[in-house]
Design a protein around this motif. Structure first.
Motif, mmCIF file in Angstrom:
data_model
loop_
_atom_site.group_PDB
_atom_site.id
_atom_site.type_symbol
_atom_site.label_atom_id
_atom_site.label_comp_id
_atom_site.label_asym_id
_atom_site.label_seq_id
_atom_site.Cartn_x
_atom_site.Cartn_y
_atom_site.Cartn_z
ATOM 1 N N ARG A 18 47.596 2.026 63.829
ATOM 2 C CA ARG A 18 46.243 1.731 64.262
ATOM 3 C C ARG A 18 45.932 0.233 64.287
ATOM 4 N N TRP A 33 47.520 -1.197 67.461
ATOM 5 C CA TRP A 33 46.799 -0.817 68.684
ATOM 6 C C TRP A 33 45.539 -1.658 68.866
ATOM 7 N N THR A 34 44.886 -1.947 67.741
ATOM 8 C CA THR A 34 43.580 -2.619 67.842
ATOM 9 C C THR A 34 43.681 -4.128 67.660
ATOM 10 N N GLU A 39 36.938 -0.319 64.701
ATOM 11 C CA GLU A 39 37.562 0.973 64.420
ATOM 12 C C GLU A 39 38.144 1.014 63.005
ATOM 13 N N CYS A 69 47.732 8.137 60.847
ATOM 14 C CA CYS A 69 47.976 6.725 61.174
ATOM 15 C C CYS A 69 46.940 6.200 62.161
ATOM 16 N N ASN A 70 46.531 7.049 63.094
ATOM 17 C CA ASN A 70 45.585 6.584 64.103
ATOM 18 C C ASN A 70 44.235 7.295 64.035
ATOM 19 N N GLY A 71 44.035 8.090 63.001
ATOM 20 C CA GLY A 71 42.746 8.739 62.788
ATOM 21 C C GLY A 71 42.320 9.630 63.953
ATOM 22 N N ARG A 82 46.502 8.139 71.148
ATOM 23 C CA ARG A 82 47.405 7.465 70.214
ATOM 24 C C ARG A 82 47.962 8.430 69.159
#
Lengths: 699, 454
Positions: free
Chosen positions: A50, A53-54, A603, B395-397, B422
């Motif tokens: 995450r 990605w962000t 996020e 991991c990506n919620g 994702r």
């Protein structure tokens, strides 16, 4: 094998800016910003967490630093311009050095800086300032494993083999590492191997393990001795390997026989049966690895703890044997490269010792100075910070790519030391908590706005590429160092600002050193070559780099690895009453290091908005804490105020604090700055604390 | 400060190591024989270590160590001791670490070398049967250790059950059957009256083939202290500073008696050693006693006994009792105010480790008592599920709802779902679950039963 591509219509290949895995990504300019996607690169195999990605959100953070800020006569940080800001810094530095000598200026670097920046920062400190006083936040991260690895193998490279080798293992022991949360794509290589996880918490990684050993915080070394005892007494010793490839086993044997598992059990809480089971799993496997993480390393006995795990690996015949090994999972993005190019108090580029006359002569030659002009070793990170503004300590500090107000141990004290400075200069891309205290704040570029190289946890050198222009007036750290050096009277040519030129110089300066980059060029990297150091320059065909170290010999002169005798000393403080608990600190999935970057991504903040303390439900009940309520956690250093999370995966005697949050929620307000005598690593992983409920104020 | 240590066992070794680490240089150690770690004897009996391995590691540099000398007299008035070879050693601080008498003798009085050959022993030594004399913790431990080395083992004891005094009849009966299962031949209500190194003769006239090994309860070595006029009970009496009745003389380890308690527990000895080294270096630390722990974890027998003997508990207590005879598991916990007063645990190795730590730290016992005994993670017990509303990809919620929405918007396979949400791009651990959900969205009725949910 993955390849790297340069720029083309479908985006530019680069790497995630965060951790040492350096996942391969592709990024696109979306007009005013960038977006990223994971690509099929060996370390991440198309995965990305995450944070990765962000990551583009940090580039356009609302409070991104766009111009220099200088504290005015009213004590307020006000907008400024580059010339005024650099002139002011140059003038102040000259004044302080003239009055108090060059060691009155300190430099504090970071493990997130590119190789080029780390190198030029070290050169700037030693040449332009002439100070001994340079160290970096990697001291809080990699120092213990680096010291132990160097002692055992003669060379420290986090993983002496490619990450992808791990996937073929049958069994992997993870001592104090939680990659499922801190380095998720690594888990793609750990799907098949059976895991043995040593962690006082039942982490996401521990939940996937075949066997989870849950010791009292601060007792990992003792646990390693118990396991080693089982190896030597129950017939698991690789006698031939020990005889042919190592020295020092006899002394270790004499000492470790006195640590039978029953004795170890009483100290660690890990049953003798589980110690035996763990050893049996490791030893029966044809291919196995022992990996350490910060959980084993961030102790006042951190180096010895890693040494004990290396002894265990050596007794099982793992290091330097194909399909087996010992490694350390490096933390920060350039935690590996950052420790090789001379921003460490005791080191010169090429991972050479600053006290080695030969190394000094070589580097001095590249820098065009006499060896005597090179300063000697300085103080380690915490000692440098602890001395700020005191007699004998630095009176000015330049901080690049670090946020010690949040990340240093005993952080309230560190804040007071920073306040005592005559001059604090911070180069960063966001107004971190440390930048907010500065007299001069210099806005710099970040990953998508610059060229450079990073060295990942397996010693592979990777290219970072520029896609976006920097916002406002932000400049590369290389330009900042150039500007400052010129103002200190240096020849401008000595401080190039063009990343490839800095890399070429770095490569030359590293030639002949343990981390030899002299055969690596931007051209080779851009052509997609997979280059792990050492990669020396050759007259003939280019050196292919070294994916796997130690297969034929270790890096000591006799080619043999060293067993090291270690004895547990226990943590720096003891719990004085049964009401006290152990506090341990660490990372969570949504944030990175001091949080200066990730706390600016909506996020991630939504997922993890504030500092928390994880407590076992029984312990919570006994201490009057409830899920979602607030707690005060206090040690001899200070108190921290946190949101309570109940977690039945905690030991009842232990609480866990993530260290990414700022202000009154800073986990490091309570951590113990007692240092490992060998590596100068502070004790982040264990503190004796009181925990009590905190009544939330109305309104 | 001249520090003189009488005794060169593990407690003395630990004390000298700690004192030396704190910068003391004038340290002399006198020992009557080569310093060994007796706690390793079970591993020797089990054939995992050799007798020579029990020798202690080197002493810190600069420490004067005289092995093979016996102290015959302490002259407290003049602060000196005399040895059997006529030497005189002066002291400012005298530390008695004379330990306990553990006789590793056969019935006849000699050394049972066949049993102690350990790892170094040959086939002949390893096949000699053993007759262990004494049903206390030392006897039982020696018997199972010897048994694990593959030899025939007899255990002779006076009581009706092994360790009966320590663990009561319930525990004793359970232990009896565990020992029988291991192949140990039991000889209750008996004792040895003679033997010749190859045979042991019992008081009922029975003769057992094998080398006898006497495992009588060890006795604190107090003769020297007694002769010097120091206060002696079962051991040399010490206070919270480990000081004897003479303020210049200290006692630590098996020879010392603290608050009426003399235990040969090596953990207690090491803690006393560390405390005294700290105290002599100016720290305010005091010794507050060490909880009594008897532990056997060898040869597949796992026994832990905490606290006083079975009969030694009175007053208002809570008892937790667990017995699973078929699996050889037995536990009896006695609690007061949620804290352990005593415990017996047999065949529960993981739980034993946790229970011992709670007892050692005087910490309260968790509410999930059964999980504690078994050493398994307790269920939630009030903890909030960290996953929240059906999070599929940690991991990506990514939640199940988000995946379904993405599917409805046209992401019809795992790759498309990953690309849009994702999900599965972090550690990859949820890949199977994403696949299952994708199948479920695609053909709800059929796939619900055909795929295995994780």
């Amino acid at each position: 094998m993955g390849t790297e591509h340069g720029s083309d219509v479908s985006g530019v290949d680069t790497h995630c800016p965060y951790c040492a895995l350096q996942c391969g990504t592709r990024m696109w300019d979306t007009g005013g910003g960038v977006s990223v996607r994971p690509r099929d690169f060996p370390v991440n195999r198309g995965g990305l967490c995450r944070k990765g990605w962000t990551a583009p959100e940090v580039l356009r953070a609302g409070d991104r630093l766009r111009q220099p800020w200088v504290r005015n006569t009213r004590g307020v940080l006000a907008r400024s311009d580059w010339d005024s800001a650099l002139d002011r810094v140059g003038k102040e530095l000259r004044r302080i050095m003239a009055a108090h000598g060059p060691d009155a200026v300190g430099v504090f670097g970071g493990g997130g800086l590119t190789n080029e920046k780390a190198y030029l920062l070290g050169k700037f400190a030693r040449l332009a300032l002439g100070t001994r006083q340079i160290d970096y936040n990697g001291r809080f991260c990699m120092a213990a494993a680096a010291t132990a690895g160097k002692a055992a193998f003669g060379l420290d490279r986090g993983l002496p083999f490619p990450v992808t080798d791990l996937a073929q293992a049958e069994v992997i022991l993870l001592a104090g590492a939680n990659p499922a949360e801190t380095m998720p794509p690594l888990m793609r290589h750990l799907e098949d191997p059976e895991l043995i996880v040593i962690d006082p918490r039942r982490t996401a990684t521990a939940r996937r393990a075949r066997l989870h050993l849950q010791p009292v915080p601060g007792t990992d070394l003792t646990l390693a001795l118990g396991m080693l005892h089982v190896v030597v007494t129950e017939g698991w010793l690789e006698e031939r390997y020990v005889r042919e490839r190592t020295v020092g086993f006899r002394q270790v044997y004499r000492s470790v026989v006195h640590w039978p598992p029953e004795r170890v059990e009483r100290v660690t809480g890990v049953s003798a049966a589980e110690q035996r089971e763990a050893v049996g799993l490791l030893a029966r496997a044809e291919r196995s690895y022992v990996l350490t993480g910060r959980g084993a390393e961030q102790h006042s006995g951190g180096t010895d703890t890693v040494a004990a795990f290396i002894d265990l690996a050596l007794a099982l015949g793992l290091p330097g044997t194909p399909g087996n090994g010992y490694g350390c999972l490096t933390g920060q993005g350039n935690g590996q490269g950052g420790r090789e190019h001379g921003q460490k108090a005791d080191q010169l580029p090429g991972y050479r010792s600053i006290t080695d006359p030969h190394a000094r002569a070589e580097v001095a030659k590249v820098w065009g100075i006499a060896p005597e002009e090179l300063p000697g070793p300085g103080s380690s990170a915490y000692e440098l910070l602890d001395g700020l503004g005191t007699s004998g300590g630095a009176r000015a500090l330049l901080v690049f790519g670090s946020n010690p107000v949040v990340s240093a141990p005993r952080s309230a004290h560190v804040e007071r030391r920073l306040e005592a400075l005559d001059l604090l200069v911070v180069a960063d891309f966001v107004p971190s908590e440390t930048a907010e205290m500065a007299d001069v704040v210099l806005p710099v570029t970040q990953w998508a706005e610059e060229e450079g190289t990073m060295t990942n946890l397996e010693g592979r050198v990777l290219r970072r590429r520029e896609v976006l222009p920097p916002p406002g007036e932000a400049r590369s750290d290389l330009e900042v160092l150039h500007g400052l050096a010129v103002r200190l009277g240096q020849d401008p040519a000595r401080f190039p600002t063009h990343a490839p030129s800095v890399f070429d110089e770095l490569a030359r300066a590293s030639a002949g050193g343990p981390a030899d980059y002299s055969g690596i060029t931007y051209q080779r990297l851009d052509a997609g070559e997979q280059l792990h150091w050492p990669c020396p320059e050759t007259d003939r065909s280019p050196h292919p780099g070294t994916r796997r170290l130690f297969l034929d010999a270790f890096a000591h002169e006799d080619g043999k690895a060293r067993f090291v005798v270690v004895e547990p000393r226990g943590p720096g403080e003891t719990a004085e009453s049964a009401e006290m608990l152990w506090a341990t600190t660490g990372r969570e999935a949504a944030h990175y290091q001091s949080g200066a970057q990730t706390r600016r991504v909506d996020e991630l903040v939504e997922t993890s908005p504030e500092g928390t303390v994880s407590v076992h439900p029984d312990t919570a009940r006994r201490h009057g804490l409830v899920e979602g309520g607030r707690a005060r956690v206090s040690s001899a250093r200070g108190s921290v105020s946190l949101r309570v999370r109940l977690d039945s995966g905690m030991r009842p005697d232990t609480v866990f604090l993530p260290f990414h949050h700022a202000g009154a929620a800073r986990a490091n307000l309570i951590t113990n700055p007692v240092l490992d005598p060998r590596s100068r690593m502070p004790e982040f992983k264990v503190a004796a604390v009181w925990v009590e409920p905190l009544v939330e104020e109305a309104g | 400060m001249r520090v003189l240590v009488v005794g060169n066992g593990p407690v003395a070794h630990r004390f000298v190591g700690a004192l030396s680490a704190r910068g003391h240089t004038d340290i002399t150690v006198l020992g009557s024989s080569r310093g060994r770690n007796r706690a390793l004897v079970p591993e020797v009996l089990a054939g995992k270590l050799s007798w020579s391995d029990t020798v202690l590691p080197p002493w810190p540099e600069g420490v004067r160590v005289r092995a093979g000398v016996s102290v015959v007299e302490v002259d407290r008035r003049r602060r000196l001791v005399r040895t059997d070879c006529g030497r005189v050693h002066r002291y400012d601080v005298l530390v008695l670490a004379t330990g306990m008498r553990h006789d590793l003798t056969t019935v006849g009085g000699g050394v049972p070398s066949a049993l102690l050959a350990g790892f170094a022993g040959g086939q002949r030594e390893r096949s000699v049967p053993a007759v262990v004399l004494g049903g206390g913790v030392d006897g039982v431990r020696a018997a199972v250790a010897l048994c694990s080395s593959g030899r025939r083992v007899n255990l002779v004891y006076r009581q009706h059950l092994p360790m009966a005094g320590r663990i009561g009849d319930g525990g004793g009966r359970h232990l009896e059957s565990v020992l029988r299962e291991r192949g140990v031949e039991l000889w209750p209500h008996r004792e040895a009256v003679g033997g010749d190194g190859r045979t042991v003769v019992l008081d009922d006239g029975e003769r057992i083939d094998g080398v006898g090994l006497s495992c009588a309860p060890p006795v604190p070595n107090t003769a020297l202290a007694r002769a010097a006029g120091l206060r002696v009970g079962t051991g040399v009496v010490v206070d919270d500073r480990l000081r004897t009745s003479d303020p210049c003389v200290y006692a630590i380890g098996g020879c010392a008696e603290h608050v009426g308690c003399a235990v040969g527990d090596p953990v207690a000895g090491r803690r006393q050693a560390a405390t005294l080294a700290a105290w002599l270096s100016g720290s305010e630390r005091s010794y507050r006693g060490t909880p009594r722990v008897s532990r056997i974890s060898t040869g597949g027998v796992d026994l832990t006994v905490l606290g006083p003997d079975a009969e030694g508990v009175s007053g208002e207590v809570e008892t937790v009792f667990y017995r699973d005879a078929a699996r050889g598991r037995y536990a009896e916990l006695v609690l007061r105010d949620e804290r352990l007063v005593r415990a017996t645990m047999l065949g529960l190795p993981r739980g034993s480790a946790a229970v011992t730590q709670l007892f050692d730290g005087d910490r309260p016992v968790p509410r999930e008592r059964l999980a504690l005994l078994l050493g398994v993670p307790a269920r939630g017990d009030g903890a909030v599920d960290a996953h929240g509303d059906n999070v599929v990809c940690d991991c990506n919620g990514v939640t199940e709802g988000q995946l379904e929405l993405a599917w409805l918007e046209g992401a019809r396979d795992v790759t498309a779902l990953a690309s849009r949400t994702r999900a599965g791009t972090g550690c990859g651990g949820c890949a199977d679950e994403v696949r299952r959900l994708c199948a479920l969205f695609t053909a709800p009725e059929e796939s619900v039963w055909s795929v295995n949910s994780s």
